[in-house]
Write a protein that holds these residues in place. Sequence first.
Motif, PDB file in Angstrom:
ATOM      1  N   THR A  17       0.839  -1.197   0.000  1.00  8.58           N
ATOM      2  CA  THR A  17       0.000   0.000   0.000  1.00  8.58           C
ATOM      3  C   THR A  17       0.874   1.248   0.000  1.00  8.58           C
ATOM      4  O   THR A  17       0.624   2.211  -0.735  1.00  8.58           O
ATOM      5  CB  THR A  17      -0.925   0.009   1.232  1.00  8.58           C
ATOM      6  OG1 THR A  17      -1.901  -1.030   1.091  1.00  8.58           O
ATOM      7  CG2 THR A  17      -1.638   1.349   1.387  1.00  8.58           C
ATOM      8  N   GLY A  21       0.731   3.587  -3.188  1.00 13.91           N
ATOM      9  CA  GLY A  21       0.177   4.913  -2.927  1.00 13.91           C
ATOM     10  C   GLY A  21       1.192   6.020  -3.153  1.00 13.91           C
ATOM     11  O   GLY A  21       0.918   7.019  -3.839  1.00 13.91           O
ATOM     12  N   VAL A  94      -6.223  -3.206  -4.995  1.00 15.27           N
ATOM     13  CA  VAL A  94      -6.909  -2.027  -4.467  1.00 15.27           C
ATOM     14  C   VAL A  94      -6.448  -0.770  -5.202  1.00 15.27           C
ATOM     15  O   VAL A  94      -7.264   0.059  -5.635  1.00 15.27           O
ATOM     16  CB  VAL A  94      -6.658  -1.882  -2.951  1.00 15.27           C
ATOM     17  CG1 VAL A  94      -7.126  -0.521  -2.439  1.00 15.27           C
ATOM     18  CG2 VAL A  94      -7.353  -2.998  -2.178  1.00 15.27           C
ATOM     19  N   PHE A  95      -5.147  -0.627  -5.390  1.00 13.68           N
ATOM     20  CA  PHE A  95      -4.642   0.594  -6.022  1.00 13.68           C
ATOM     21  C   PHE A  95      -4.828   0.595  -7.536  1.00 13.68           C
ATOM     22  O   PHE A  95      -4.911   1.671  -8.141  1.00 13.68           O
ATOM     23  CB  PHE A  95      -3.185   0.835  -5.623  1.00 13.68           C
ATOM     24  CG  PHE A  95      -3.080   1.503  -4.290  1.00 13.68           C
ATOM     25  CD1 PHE A  95      -3.083   2.882  -4.173  1.00 13.68           C
ATOM     26  CD2 PHE A  95      -3.059   0.748  -3.137  1.00 13.68           C
ATOM     27  CE1 PHE A  95      -3.046   3.501  -2.936  1.00 13.68           C
ATOM     28  CE2 PHE A  95      -3.018   1.347  -1.889  1.00 13.68           C
ATOM     29  CZ  PHE A  95      -3.010   2.734  -1.784  1.00 13.68           C
ATOM     30  N   ILE A  98      -8.243   2.026  -7.679  1.00  7.00           N
ATOM     31  CA  ILE A  98      -8.190   3.456  -7.377  1.00  7.00           C
ATOM     32  C   ILE A  98      -7.650   4.243  -8.564  1.00  7.00           C
ATOM     33  O   ILE A  98      -8.178   5.309  -8.923  1.00  7.00           O
ATOM     34  CB  ILE A  98      -7.322   3.704  -6.125  1.00  7.00           C
ATOM     35  CG1 ILE A  98      -8.010   3.140  -4.882  1.00  7.00           C
ATOM     36  CG2 ILE A  98      -7.025   5.200  -5.948  1.00  7.00           C
ATOM     37  CD1 ILE A  98      -7.148   3.137  -3.643  1.00  7.00           C
ATOM     38  N   GLN A 100      -7.909   3.654 -11.661  1.00  9.20           N
ATOM     39  CA  GLN A 100      -8.892   3.783 -12.749  1.00  9.20           C
ATOM     40  C   GLN A 100      -9.790   5.000 -12.563  1.00  9.20           C
ATOM     41  O   GLN A 100     -10.344   5.530 -13.532  1.00  9.20           O
ATOM     42  CB  GLN A 100      -9.760   2.514 -12.844  1.00  9.20           C
ATOM     43  CG  GLN A 100      -8.994   1.210 -12.967  1.00  9.20           C
ATOM     44  CD  GLN A 100      -7.869   1.283 -13.962  1.00  9.20           C
ATOM     45  OE1 GLN A 100      -8.075   1.540 -15.140  1.00  9.20           O
ATOM     46  NE2 GLN A 100      -6.644   1.042 -13.479  1.00  9.20           N
ATOM     47  N   GLY A 101      -9.912   5.444 -11.318  1.00  7.67           N
ATOM     48  CA  GLY A 101     -10.760   6.611 -11.053  1.00  7.67           C
ATOM     49  C   GLY A 101      -9.997   7.912 -10.943  1.00  7.67           C
ATOM     50  O   GLY A 101     -10.567   8.935 -10.555  1.00  7.67           O
ATOM     51  N   ALA A 102      -8.712   7.910 -11.286  1.00  5.46           N
ATOM     52  CA  ALA A 102      -7.909   9.134 -11.199  1.00  5.46           C
ATOM     53  C   ALA A 102      -8.307  10.108 -12.300  1.00  5.46           C
ATOM     54  O   ALA A 102      -8.587   9.696 -13.429  1.00  5.46           O
ATOM     55  CB  ALA A 102      -6.427   8.791 -11.322  1.00  5.46           C
ATOM     56  N   TRP A 108      -0.015  11.339 -12.688  1.00  8.70           N
ATOM     57  CA  TRP A 108       0.101  10.082 -11.957  1.00  8.70           C
ATOM     58  C   TRP A 108       1.067   9.157 -12.670  1.00  8.70           C
ATOM     59  O   TRP A 108       1.230   9.226 -13.889  1.00  8.70           O
ATOM     60  CB  TRP A 108      -1.264   9.374 -11.849  1.00  8.70           C
ATOM     61  CG  TRP A 108      -2.430  10.291 -11.644  1.00  8.70           C
ATOM     62  CD1 TRP A 108      -3.489  10.455 -12.470  1.00  8.70           C
ATOM     63  CD2 TRP A 108      -2.652  11.167 -10.541  1.00  8.70           C
ATOM     64  NE1 TRP A 108      -4.370  11.373 -11.970  1.00  8.70           N
ATOM     65  CE2 TRP A 108      -3.883  11.834 -10.775  1.00  8.70           C
ATOM     66  CE3 TRP A 108      -1.943  11.462  -9.375  1.00  8.70           C
ATOM     67  CZ2 TRP A 108      -4.409  12.767  -9.886  1.00  8.70           C
ATOM     68  CZ3 TRP A 108      -2.466  12.390  -8.489  1.00  8.70           C
ATOM     69  CH2 TRP A 108      -3.677  13.023  -8.750  1.00  8.70           C
TER      70      TRP A 108
END
Length: 231
Positions: A17, A21, A94-95, A98, A100-102, A108
Amino acid sequence: MTRELSAEFIGTFTLVTAVCGAALFSAPSAGLIAVAFAVGLSVLAMAYAVGSISGGHFNPAVTCGLVAAGRFDSSRAIQYIVAQVAGGIAAAVVFYIILQGAPAAGKWNTFLAVSNTYGGPGFSLLSVALIEIVITALFVLVIVSVTSPGAPAGFAPIAIGLALVLFHLVAIPVSNASLNPARSTATAIFGGSAALGSLWLFWVAPILGGVIGGAVGKWLHAAYVGGPTNP
Protein backbone atom coordinates in the motif's frame (compact mmCIF):
# COMPACT_ATOMS: atom_id res chain seq x y z
CA MET A 1 -0.26 -20.55 12.52
CA THR A 2 -3.34 -18.78 11.15
CA ARG A 3 -2.58 -15.69 13.25
CA GLU A 4 1.02 -15.61 12.05
CA LEU A 5 0.03 -15.89 8.39
CA SER A 6 -2.66 -13.23 8.83
CA ALA A 7 -0.08 -10.91 10.37
CA GLU A 8 2.26 -11.48 7.41
CA PHE A 9 -0.60 -10.83 4.97
CA ILE A 10 -1.56 -7.60 6.74
CA GLY A 11 2.02 -6.40 7.09
CA THR A 12 2.84 -7.01 3.43
CA PHE A 13 -0.48 -5.49 2.38
CA THR A 14 0.50 -2.34 4.26
CA LEU A 15 3.99 -2.28 2.76
CA VAL A 16 2.67 -2.58 -0.81
CA THR A 17 0.00 0.00 0.00
CA ALA A 18 2.85 2.36 0.87
CA VAL A 19 4.70 1.50 -2.35
CA CYS A 20 1.68 1.89 -4.61
CA GLY A 21 0.18 4.91 -2.93
CA ALA A 22 3.40 6.89 -2.74
CA ALA A 23 4.88 5.79 -6.07
CA LEU A 24 1.71 6.16 -8.11
CA PHE A 25 0.36 9.38 -6.65
CA SER A 26 2.95 11.21 -4.52
CA ALA A 27 6.20 10.56 -6.39
CA PRO A 28 5.34 12.60 -9.52
CA SER A 29 5.30 15.75 -7.38
CA ALA A 30 7.23 14.82 -4.22
CA GLY A 31 9.93 12.62 -5.75
CA LEU A 32 11.62 9.42 -4.61
CA ILE A 33 12.05 10.63 -1.03
CA ALA A 34 8.30 10.29 -0.52
CA VAL A 35 8.39 6.65 -1.64
CA ALA A 36 11.44 5.80 0.46
CA PHE A 37 9.92 7.20 3.65
CA ALA A 38 6.49 5.71 2.95
CA VAL A 39 7.96 2.22 2.64
CA GLY A 40 10.26 2.56 5.64
CA LEU A 41 7.53 3.97 7.87
CA SER A 42 5.08 1.27 6.80
CA VAL A 43 7.47 -1.48 7.89
CA LEU A 44 8.33 0.37 11.12
CA ALA A 45 4.64 0.70 11.98
CA MET A 46 3.70 -2.88 11.12
CA ALA A 47 6.72 -4.31 12.92
CA TYR A 48 5.42 -2.70 16.09
CA ALA A 49 1.80 -3.57 15.27
CA VAL A 50 2.07 -7.27 14.36
CA GLY A 51 5.75 -8.14 14.64
CA SER A 52 5.18 -9.84 17.96
CA ILE A 53 2.74 -12.22 16.25
CA SER A 54 4.67 -13.34 13.16
CA GLY A 55 8.14 -11.89 13.56
CA GLY A 56 7.36 -9.13 11.05
CA HIS A 57 8.99 -10.49 7.89
CA PHE A 58 6.63 -9.04 5.23
CA ASN A 59 9.14 -10.12 2.59
CA PRO A 60 10.16 -13.51 1.10
CA ALA A 61 13.80 -12.41 1.02
CA VAL A 62 13.69 -11.66 4.74
CA THR A 63 12.07 -15.03 5.45
CA CYS A 64 14.79 -16.83 3.46
CA GLY A 65 17.48 -14.73 5.11
CA LEU A 66 16.20 -15.57 8.58
CA VAL A 67 16.20 -19.27 7.66
CA ALA A 68 19.86 -18.89 6.62
CA ALA A 69 20.56 -17.11 9.91
CA GLY A 70 19.03 -19.95 11.91
CA ARG A 71 16.31 -17.61 13.18
CA PHE A 72 13.33 -19.21 11.42
CA ASP A 73 12.11 -22.75 10.80
CA SER A 74 12.48 -23.61 7.11
CA SER A 75 9.36 -25.82 7.23
CA ARG A 76 7.23 -22.68 7.74
CA ALA A 77 8.90 -20.57 5.06
CA ILE A 78 6.66 -21.47 2.11
CA GLN A 79 3.50 -20.65 4.07
CA TYR A 80 4.93 -17.28 5.06
CA ILE A 81 5.95 -16.50 1.48
CA VAL A 82 2.50 -17.38 0.13
CA ALA A 83 0.86 -15.11 2.71
CA GLN A 84 3.26 -12.28 1.85
CA VAL A 85 2.68 -12.54 -1.89
CA ALA A 86 -1.09 -12.71 -1.37
CA GLY A 87 -1.01 -9.60 0.84
CA GLY A 88 1.03 -7.69 -1.71
CA ILE A 89 -1.23 -8.64 -4.61
CA ALA A 90 -4.34 -7.67 -2.62
CA ALA A 91 -2.91 -4.19 -2.04
CA ALA A 92 -1.99 -3.81 -5.72
CA VAL A 93 -5.54 -4.75 -6.72
CA VAL A 94 -6.91 -2.03 -4.47
CA PHE A 95 -4.64 0.59 -6.02
CA TYR A 96 -5.29 -0.63 -9.55
CA ILE A 97 -8.98 0.07 -8.94
CA ILE A 98 -8.19 3.46 -7.38
CA LEU A 99 -6.00 4.41 -10.34
CA GLN A 100 -8.89 3.78 -12.75
CA GLY A 101 -10.76 6.61 -11.05
CA ALA A 102 -7.91 9.13 -11.20
CA PRO A 103 -8.70 12.39 -13.03
CA ALA A 104 -7.26 12.52 -16.53
CA ALA A 105 -5.72 15.93 -15.91
CA GLY A 106 -3.67 14.76 -12.94
CA LYS A 107 -0.01 13.76 -12.93
CA TRP A 108 0.10 10.08 -11.96
CA ASN A 109 2.52 7.24 -12.51
CA THR A 110 1.57 3.97 -14.20
CA PHE A 111 2.03 0.51 -12.71
CA LEU A 112 4.86 -0.07 -15.19
CA ALA A 113 6.63 3.05 -13.92
CA VAL A 114 6.45 1.82 -10.32
CA SER A 115 7.41 -1.78 -11.12
CA ASN A 116 10.92 -3.21 -10.91
CA THR A 117 12.56 -3.65 -14.32
CA TYR A 118 15.97 -3.84 -15.96
CA GLY A 119 17.36 -3.20 -19.44
CA GLY A 120 15.76 -1.14 -22.18
CA PRO A 121 16.11 2.56 -21.28
CA GLY A 122 17.04 1.63 -17.72
CA PHE A 123 20.05 0.10 -15.98
CA SER A 124 21.46 -3.20 -17.22
CA LEU A 125 20.63 -6.61 -15.78
CA LEU A 126 24.03 -6.77 -14.08
CA SER A 127 23.69 -3.35 -12.46
CA VAL A 128 20.19 -4.08 -11.20
CA ALA A 129 21.08 -7.56 -9.96
CA LEU A 130 24.14 -6.27 -8.12
CA ILE A 131 22.36 -3.46 -6.31
CA GLU A 132 19.45 -5.71 -5.32
CA ILE A 133 21.79 -8.39 -3.95
CA VAL A 134 23.88 -5.88 -2.00
CA ILE A 135 21.09 -3.81 -0.48
CA THR A 136 19.01 -6.84 0.44
CA ALA A 137 22.02 -8.51 2.04
CA LEU A 138 22.66 -5.37 4.09
CA PHE A 139 18.99 -5.05 4.99
CA VAL A 140 18.76 -8.61 6.29
CA LEU A 141 22.06 -8.15 8.13
CA VAL A 142 20.50 -5.17 9.89
CA ILE A 143 17.45 -7.25 10.82
CA VAL A 144 19.53 -10.12 12.19
CA SER A 145 21.77 -7.72 14.09
CA VAL A 146 19.13 -5.51 15.72
CA THR A 147 17.12 -8.54 16.82
CA SER A 148 20.15 -10.28 18.33
CA PRO A 149 20.45 -10.73 22.12
CA GLY A 150 22.97 -7.88 22.40
CA ALA A 151 20.82 -5.25 20.69
CA PRO A 152 18.87 -2.65 22.72
CA ALA A 153 15.39 -4.00 23.42
CA GLY A 154 12.44 -2.37 21.68
CA PHE A 155 14.34 -0.39 19.05
CA ALA A 156 14.57 -3.00 16.28
CA PRO A 157 11.59 -1.72 14.24
CA ILE A 158 13.05 1.79 14.18
CA ALA A 159 16.42 0.58 12.88
CA ILE A 160 14.75 -1.70 10.34
CA GLY A 161 12.39 1.01 9.08
CA LEU A 162 15.16 3.60 8.74
CA ALA A 163 17.42 1.09 7.01
CA LEU A 164 14.66 0.46 4.49
CA VAL A 165 14.39 4.21 3.86
CA LEU A 166 18.15 4.34 3.28
CA PHE A 167 18.23 1.42 0.86
CA HIS A 168 15.29 2.79 -1.11
CA LEU A 169 17.01 6.16 -1.49
CA VAL A 170 20.03 4.30 -2.86
CA ALA A 171 18.23 1.87 -5.17
CA ILE A 172 15.12 3.61 -6.52
CA PRO A 173 17.07 5.35 -9.33
CA VAL A 174 18.62 2.02 -10.38
CA SER A 175 15.98 -0.68 -9.93
CA ASN A 176 12.97 1.08 -8.39
CA ALA A 177 14.14 -0.64 -5.18
CA SER A 178 12.61 -4.07 -4.78
CA LEU A 179 14.41 -5.83 -1.89
CA ASN A 180 11.16 -7.77 -1.76
CA PRO A 181 9.82 -10.32 -4.27
CA ALA A 182 6.27 -9.91 -2.92
CA ARG A 183 6.37 -6.18 -3.66
CA SER A 184 7.77 -6.79 -7.15
CA THR A 185 5.16 -9.44 -7.95
CA ALA A 186 2.31 -7.22 -6.80
CA THR A 187 3.13 -4.31 -9.11
CA ALA A 188 4.32 -6.48 -12.02
CA ILE A 189 0.88 -8.09 -12.34
CA PHE A 190 -0.48 -4.73 -13.48
CA GLY A 191 2.74 -3.46 -15.08
CA GLY A 192 2.45 -5.40 -18.33
CA SER A 193 4.89 -7.61 -20.21
CA ALA A 194 8.00 -5.54 -19.47
CA ALA A 195 7.46 -5.79 -15.72
CA LEU A 196 6.49 -9.46 -15.84
CA GLY A 197 9.50 -10.26 -18.02
CA SER A 198 11.82 -8.71 -15.44
CA LEU A 199 10.13 -10.30 -12.43
CA TRP A 200 12.38 -13.37 -12.24
CA LEU A 201 15.36 -11.18 -11.35
CA PHE A 202 13.48 -9.59 -8.47
CA TRP A 203 12.94 -13.00 -6.96
CA VAL A 204 16.45 -14.32 -7.52
CA ALA A 205 18.53 -11.25 -6.55
CA PRO A 206 16.73 -10.27 -3.30
CA ILE A 207 16.53 -13.86 -2.07
CA LEU A 208 20.21 -14.41 -2.85
CA GLY A 209 21.03 -11.18 -1.04
CA GLY A 210 18.81 -12.13 1.88
CA VAL A 211 20.52 -15.50 2.28
CA ILE A 212 23.95 -13.83 2.16
CA GLY A 213 22.90 -11.26 4.74
CA GLY A 214 21.42 -13.95 6.98
CA ALA A 215 24.52 -16.11 6.78
CA VAL A 216 26.83 -13.18 7.54
CA GLY A 217 24.62 -12.11 10.43
CA LYS A 218 24.65 -15.62 11.86
CA TRP A 219 28.44 -15.67 11.74
CA LEU A 220 28.81 -12.20 13.25
CA HIS A 221 26.55 -12.94 16.20
CA ALA A 222 27.42 -16.60 16.74
CA ALA A 223 29.79 -15.87 19.65
CA TYR A 224 27.27 -13.79 21.60
CA VAL A 225 26.44 -15.36 24.95
CA GLY A 226 25.02 -12.80 27.34
CA GLY A 227 27.38 -10.11 26.06
CA PRO A 228 30.04 -9.36 23.45
CA THR A 229 33.10 -11.60 23.50
CA ASN A 230 36.65 -10.81 22.51
CA PRO A 231 38.00 -12.59 19.41
